[in-house]
Design an enzyme around this catalytic site. Structure first.
Site, PDB file in Angstrom:
ATOM      1  N   LYS A 191       0.810  -1.214   0.000  1.00 34.17           N
ATOM      2  CA  LYS A 191       0.000   0.000   0.000  1.00 34.17           C
ATOM      3  C   LYS A 191       0.849   1.272   0.000  1.00 34.17           C
ATOM      4  O   LYS A 191       0.526   2.239  -0.674  1.00 34.17           O
ATOM      5  CB  LYS A 191      -0.912   0.009   1.229  1.00 34.17           C
ATOM      6  CG  LYS A 191      -2.076  -0.965   1.170  1.00 34.17           C
ATOM      7  CD  LYS A 191      -2.937  -0.801   2.404  1.00 34.17           C
ATOM      8  CE  LYS A 191      -4.110  -1.751   2.396  1.00 34.17           C
ATOM      9  NZ  LYS A 191      -4.928  -1.685   1.172  1.00 34.17           N
ATOM     10  N   GLU A 231      -3.704   6.897   7.917  1.00 37.18           N
ATOM     11  CA  GLU A 231      -4.551   7.677   7.008  1.00 37.18           C
ATOM     12  C   GLU A 231      -5.633   8.421   7.786  1.00 37.18           C
ATOM     13  O   GLU A 231      -6.070   7.959   8.845  1.00 37.18           O
ATOM     14  CB  GLU A 231      -5.238   6.754   5.991  1.00 37.18           C
ATOM     15  CG  GLU A 231      -4.314   6.114   4.994  1.00 37.18           C
ATOM     16  CD  GLU A 231      -5.071   5.328   3.929  1.00 37.18           C
ATOM     17  OE1 GLU A 231      -6.288   5.067   4.119  1.00 37.18           O
ATOM     18  OE2 GLU A 231      -4.456   4.963   2.913  1.00 37.18           O
ATOM     19  N   HIS A 244     -16.040  -6.749   5.022  1.00 35.33           N
ATOM     20  CA  HIS A 244     -15.186  -6.582   3.848  1.00 35.33           C
ATOM     21  C   HIS A 244     -15.410  -7.634   2.770  1.00 35.33           C
ATOM     22  O   HIS A 244     -14.634  -7.728   1.828  1.00 35.33           O
ATOM     23  CB  HIS A 244     -13.708  -6.544   4.248  1.00 35.33           C
ATOM     24  CG  HIS A 244     -13.437  -5.516   5.293  1.00 35.33           C
ATOM     25  ND1 HIS A 244     -13.605  -4.171   5.045  1.00 35.33           N
ATOM     26  CD2 HIS A 244     -13.093  -5.634   6.591  1.00 35.33           C
ATOM     27  CE1 HIS A 244     -13.344  -3.504   6.159  1.00 35.33           C
ATOM     28  NE2 HIS A 244     -13.037  -4.355   7.111  1.00 35.33           N
ATOM     29  N   GLU A 259      -9.494   0.800  -6.989  1.00 35.60           N
ATOM     30  CA  GLU A 259     -10.499   0.990  -5.931  1.00 35.60           C
ATOM     31  C   GLU A 259     -10.339   2.375  -5.329  1.00 35.60           C
ATOM     32  O   GLU A 259      -9.229   2.773  -4.973  1.00 35.60           O
ATOM     33  CB  GLU A 259     -10.297  -0.035  -4.809  1.00 35.60           C
ATOM     34  CG  GLU A 259     -10.740  -1.429  -5.121  1.00 35.60           C
ATOM     35  CD  GLU A 259     -10.671  -2.337  -3.880  1.00 35.60           C
ATOM     36  OE1 GLU A 259     -10.376  -1.833  -2.774  1.00 35.60           O
ATOM     37  OE2 GLU A 259     -10.896  -3.544  -4.041  1.00 35.60           O
ATOM     38  N   GLU A 283      -6.682   1.092  -3.357  1.00 33.74           N
ATOM     39  CA  GLU A 283      -5.737   0.073  -3.816  1.00 33.74           C
ATOM     40  C   GLU A 283      -6.073  -0.292  -5.257  1.00 33.74           C
ATOM     41  O   GLU A 283      -7.133   0.072  -5.747  1.00 33.74           O
ATOM     42  CB  GLU A 283      -5.777  -1.166  -2.921  1.00 33.74           C
ATOM     43  CG  GLU A 283      -7.147  -1.754  -2.684  1.00 33.74           C
ATOM     44  CD  GLU A 283      -7.152  -2.688  -1.440  1.00 33.74           C
ATOM     45  OE1 GLU A 283      -7.158  -2.210  -0.298  1.00 33.74           O
ATOM     46  OE2 GLU A 283      -7.149  -3.901  -1.678  1.00 33.74           O
ATOM     47  N   ASN A 306      -6.387  -3.569  -7.838  1.00 35.63           N
ATOM     48  CA  ASN A 306      -6.418  -5.036  -7.960  1.00 35.63           C
ATOM     49  C   ASN A 306      -5.965  -5.400  -9.371  1.00 35.63           C
ATOM     50  O   ASN A 306      -6.607  -5.023 -10.350  1.00 35.63           O
ATOM     51  CB  ASN A 306      -7.818  -5.555  -7.687  1.00 35.63           C
ATOM     52  CG  ASN A 306      -8.279  -5.151  -6.283  1.00 35.63           C
ATOM     53  OD1 ASN A 306      -7.486  -5.198  -5.346  1.00 35.63           O
ATOM     54  ND2 ASN A 306      -9.512  -4.707  -6.155  1.00 35.63           N
ATOM     55  N   ARG A 308      -6.041  -7.818 -11.391  1.00 36.55           N
ATOM     56  CA  ARG A 308      -6.653  -9.078 -11.855  1.00 36.55           C
ATOM     57  C   ARG A 308      -8.055  -8.760 -12.352  1.00 36.55           C
ATOM     58  O   ARG A 308      -8.552  -7.649 -12.145  1.00 36.55           O
ATOM     59  CB  ARG A 308      -6.738 -10.066 -10.694  1.00 36.55           C
ATOM     60  CG  ARG A 308      -7.700  -9.586  -9.631  1.00 36.55           C
ATOM     61  CD  ARG A 308      -7.871 -10.542  -8.466  1.00 36.55           C
ATOM     62  NE  ARG A 308      -8.951 -10.098  -7.596  1.00 36.55           N
ATOM     63  CZ  ARG A 308      -8.806  -9.234  -6.597  1.00 36.55           C
ATOM     64  NH1 ARG A 308      -7.621  -8.732  -6.325  1.00 36.55           N
ATOM     65  NH2 ARG A 308      -9.836  -8.855  -5.862  1.00 36.55           N
TER      66      ARG A 308
HETATM   67  C1  MV4 Z   1     -10.626   3.283   4.665  1.00 37.95           C
HETATM   68  C2  MV4 Z   1     -11.806   3.653   5.339  1.00 37.95           C
HETATM   69  C3  MV4 Z   1     -11.892   4.948   5.879  1.00 37.95           C
HETATM   70  N1  MV4 Z   1     -10.849   5.787   5.779  1.00 37.95           N
HETATM   71  N2  MV4 Z   1      -9.599   4.145   4.577  1.00 37.95           N
HETATM   72  C4  MV4 Z   1     -12.004  -1.212   3.733  1.00 37.95           C
HETATM   73  C5  MV4 Z   1     -11.378  -2.276   2.909  1.00 37.95           C
HETATM   74  C6  MV4 Z   1     -10.174  -1.661   2.362  1.00 37.95           C
HETATM   75  N3  MV4 Z   1     -10.246  -1.833   0.914  1.00 37.95           N
HETATM   76  C7  MV4 Z   1     -10.154  -0.229   2.751  1.00 37.95           C
HETATM   77  N4  MV4 Z   1     -11.297  -0.004   3.583  1.00 37.95           N
HETATM   78  C8  MV4 Z   1     -11.499   1.179   4.185  1.00 37.95           C
HETATM   79  N5  MV4 Z   1     -10.502   2.061   4.115  1.00 37.95           N
HETATM   80  C9  MV4 Z   1      -9.716   5.373   5.145  1.00 37.95           C
HETATM   81  N6  MV4 Z   1      -8.691   6.238   5.076  1.00 37.95           N
HETATM   82  C10 MV4 Z   1     -12.864   2.746   5.429  1.00 37.95           C
HETATM   83  C11 MV4 Z   1     -12.699   1.519   4.865  1.00 37.95           C
HETATM   84  C12 MV4 Z   1     -13.811   0.618   4.957  1.00 37.95           C
HETATM   85  C13 MV4 Z   1     -14.573   0.402   3.829  1.00 37.95           C
HETATM   86  C14 MV4 Z   1     -14.266   1.062   2.645  1.00 37.95           C
HETATM   87  C15 MV4 Z   1     -15.068   0.820   1.555  1.00 37.95           C
HETATM   88  C16 MV4 Z   1     -16.139  -0.068   1.630  1.00 37.95           C
HETATM   89  C17 MV4 Z   1     -16.415  -0.718   2.781  1.00 37.95           C
HETATM   90  C18 MV4 Z   1     -15.650  -0.482   3.911  1.00 37.95           C
HETATM   91  C19 MV4 Z   1     -15.956  -1.118   5.116  1.00 37.95           C
HETATM   92  C20 MV4 Z   1     -15.187  -0.875   6.213  1.00 37.95           C
HETATM   93  C21 MV4 Z   1     -14.107   0.010   6.146  1.00 37.95           C
END
Ligand code: MV4
Length: 641
Positions: free
Chosen positions: A116, A200, A235, A275, A293, A295, A297
């Site tokens: 990351k 973050e 998730h 994403e 991030e 992906n 794939r």
């Molecule tokens: C975050 C966030 C809030 N603030 N980053 C969840 C999975 C991973 N791909 C990153 N995620 C998150 N990152 C910051 N700076 C909240 C989440 C998050 C989330 C993001 C999108 C869709 C569903 C989620 C469920 C929980 C937390």
């Protein structure tokens, strides 16, 4: 173009890739483990090679064995699907070293997005918006605490090698920072072998909107619009859609261009997904999305993009991997209507979504949906792999119509022999907030109890279940039905006694319901006031009725016993796994649903809950034990009386 490719995967994605390859006249080689020797993807491929035993570490993760299979069968390229080795750069390197083509991005592109912190640094340089924070090499706790204070609470601590929500900790109070930092580092070390973290700003009301990108080996890259994957549980994506509710042309163009910048920054070729985390508070805006991030794939949910664009992404993968340019220019990529995808899983929603492996006695999909599946009626859902049964994808001219057709397709899908999440998916389709386009990531967690409450059984379906339990409906009702006195029989379903009176050929009285049945192919036409069609099934002591978009399943029990009680005194492992945590002790008094033990299986943690109020009589395993499917874990004191 290749004449033969090997698919280094299994299940629905292997079948899906074979389907497109076949349409392109490309021969296919499947690979299989011992558990998949008779699997659908093996049957669909032109040829298939055994690669090892059922556990993924002894089969689908054996890159060298897979490459050897490609060489021996004369495949020129390998498609990794998703999961398994699809984002393993060493596998991509080894394929190239063997003189074959990896149908996907270069190993260096995969590596660039693997961690990351490096990915974020790269995106910043490319001018892609990233979440404000710190992602440097300095991991000194005091230094990181200062960075967190600068960023401003709440902050999120993320393991740099993490993904999909693993290794993340939200901190609201500075006093909790040090402890959570240590925890995130520990978890990062344990899970990914890498303790480094990044800090973050926590984006409140997060939405997950991702952009499908496609690059070629000539420096070009395009975006194929967005998918909204905010409807998640722990998730895990549950329902995905395209386009995103509330998306505007301007924001779509801004996100799409940012995603293309990201792809071009790493010389990306093939299908990829960028994403973004989006501030869901208020409307979508051009300064309200940040890179999360990438992906590297093809993703599970790619069919919703195919539905609104008409593009076959696997066809594009094969063409670009064979050296062709991206087939469409950006301005020629359509966006029509709205699409949803629902993932049907063999899981017991009432038991904390525990995987519910078992035998697919009956499998019939609803109409009006694209079905991607790796199984057929008569197959087993094995505990070795992801318990997905199928993905249903629907498309309509607008979101409301598409959502309604998803609800219909789910309601008409009949699966008997194991527990599925279909009822839960149907409840989501009817959720008023979701129907209005509220797709925040907390929706499922907030409304989980209501979503998994399947309500009281429909009396007509329960009556039909009683008929099925007694094997009463007769496909060839003999005309000379002797008019004896009405015969009453009894059956006990889920501990409740139900009386059934025969009134004539396929005519019955069950409680207040008078039912007349007529054979309708494999199903029955039922007249109970109104007419409708029903499927009645009985396998052993289980009966299942499907009618009018509803399902009623029940166990034939003895008078007074209920499904919970039958076997409610012993708690057994629902699948092979590792005992991670034991929180129960002999003599402990527990309430129904109390967490007693955590089992780790298939990359997920499963909480074993108390089936009823009672007292723990004995605990038979300790943390760290490996258990087989059905192993006795705990016993409860028999219920008094
Ligand atoms: C975050 C966030 C809030 N603030 N980053 C969840 C999975 C991973 N791909 C990153 N995620 C998150 N990152 C910051 N700076 C909240 C989440 C998050 C989330 C993001 C999108 C869709 C569903 C989620 C469920 C929980 C937390």
């Amino acid at each position: 173009m290749f004449t033969k490719i090997l698919i280094a995967n299994r299940g629905e994605i292997a079948c899906r890739i074979i389907d497109t390859a076949r349409k392109m006249g490309v021969a296919t080689v499947a690979v299989y483990s011992d558990a998949d020797a008779n699997a659908r993807h093996v049957a669909l491929a032109d040829e298939a090679v055994r690669i090892g035993a059922a556990p993924v570490g002894e089969s689908y993760l054996l890159g060298d064995v897979i490459i050897q299979a490609a060489l021996e069968t004369g495949a020129q390229a390998i498609h990794p699907g998703y999961g398994f080795l699809s984002e393993n750069p060493d596998f991509a390197d080894k394929i190239a070293a063997a003189g074959l083509t990896f149908i996907g991005p270069s190993a260096s592109a995969i590596r660039a997005m693997g961690l990351k912190d490096a990915a974020k640094a790269l995106m910043e340089q490319a001018g892609v918006p990233v979440v404000p924070g710190y992602h440097g090499a300095n991991q000194d706790p005091a230094f990181l605490a200062e960075r967190a204070a600068e960023i401003g609470y709440p902050v999120l601590i993320k393991a740099r090698a993490g993904g999909g929500g693993k290794g993340m900790r939200r901190v609201d109070d500075p006093a909790d920072f040090a402890e959570n930092l240590a925890g995130a580092a520990r978890e990062g070390k344990a899970s990914f072998g890498d303790a480094a973290v990044l800090i973050e700003k926590y984006i409140l009301n997060p939405r997950h909107i991702e952009i499908q990108v496609f690059g070629d080996n000539h420096g070009e890259a395009v975006y194929l619009h967005e998918r909204d994957c905010s409807l998640q549980r722990r998730h895990q994506k549950v329902i995905e859609e395209a386009p995103a509710p509330g998306m505007t042309e301007a924001v779509r163009a801004a996100m799409g261009q940012a995603a293309v910048k990201a792809a071009k920054a790493i010389g990306y070729s093939g299908a990829g997904t960028v994403e973004f985390i989006v501030d869901g508070a208020g409307g979508l805006r051009e300064n309200g999305f940040w890179f999360m991030e990438m992906n590297t794939r093809l993703q599970v949910e790619h069919p919703v993009t195919e539905a609104i664009t008409g593009v076959d992404l696997v066809e594009w993968q094969l063409r670009v991997a064979a050296g062709q340019p991206v087939p469409l220019a950006q301005e020629d990529i359509p966006l029509n209507g709205h699409a949803f995808e629902a993932r049907i899983y063999a899981e017991d929603v009432a038991r904390d979504f525990l995987p519910a492996t078992g035998h697919l006695h009956h499998l019939k999909f609803g109409t009006g949906a694209r079905v991607d599946t790796g199984v057929r009626q008569g197959d087993d859902i094995s505990p070795f792999y992801d318990p997905m049964i199928a993905k249903l994808t629907v498309h309509g001219p607008d979101r409301a119509i598409a959502l309604a057709s998803l609800g219909r397709a789910l309601g008409e899908t009949e699966i008997a022999g194991l527990t599925t999440n279909i009822g839960f998916l149907g409840a989501l389709c009817r959720h008023s907030g979701f129907a209005q386009g509220q797709v925040d990531t907390g929706l499922i967690a907030r409304d989980l109890e209501a979503l998994r409450d399947m309500g009281t059984p429909n009396p007509a379906l329960r009556a039909l279940a009683a008929l099925a339990a007694l094997n009463l409906p007769n496909p060839q009702p003999h005309a000379g039905f002797t008019q004896w006195a009405p015969l009453t029989r009894h059956v006990v379903l889920e501990g409740e006694d139900i009386s059934v009176t025969s009134l004539g050929p396929n005519r019955f009285q069950v409680g207040d319901e008078t039912l007349q049945l007529a054979p309708a192919g494999p199903a029955w036409r039922v007249t109970a006031g109104r007419q409708f069609t029903a499927t009645l099934l009985r396998f052993g002591d289980r009966v299942d009725v499907f009618a009018q978009g509803q399902h009623y399943g029940a166990t034939i029990t003895q008078p007074g016993a209920s499904a919970d009680e039958a076997g409610g005194d012993t708690i057994r492992a629902p699948m092979p796994g590792l005992v991670k945590l034991v929180s129960a002790a002999a003599g402990q008094v527990v309430k129904k649903g109390a967490a007693l033990m955590v089992l780790e299986a298939m990359k997920m943690e499963h909480t074993m809950a108390a089936p009823r109020d009672g007292t723990i009589a004995a605990v038979h395993v300790a943390a760290g034990a490996q258990v087989i499917d059905g192993a006795l874990l705990l016993e409860m004191e028999p219920q008094d009386g």
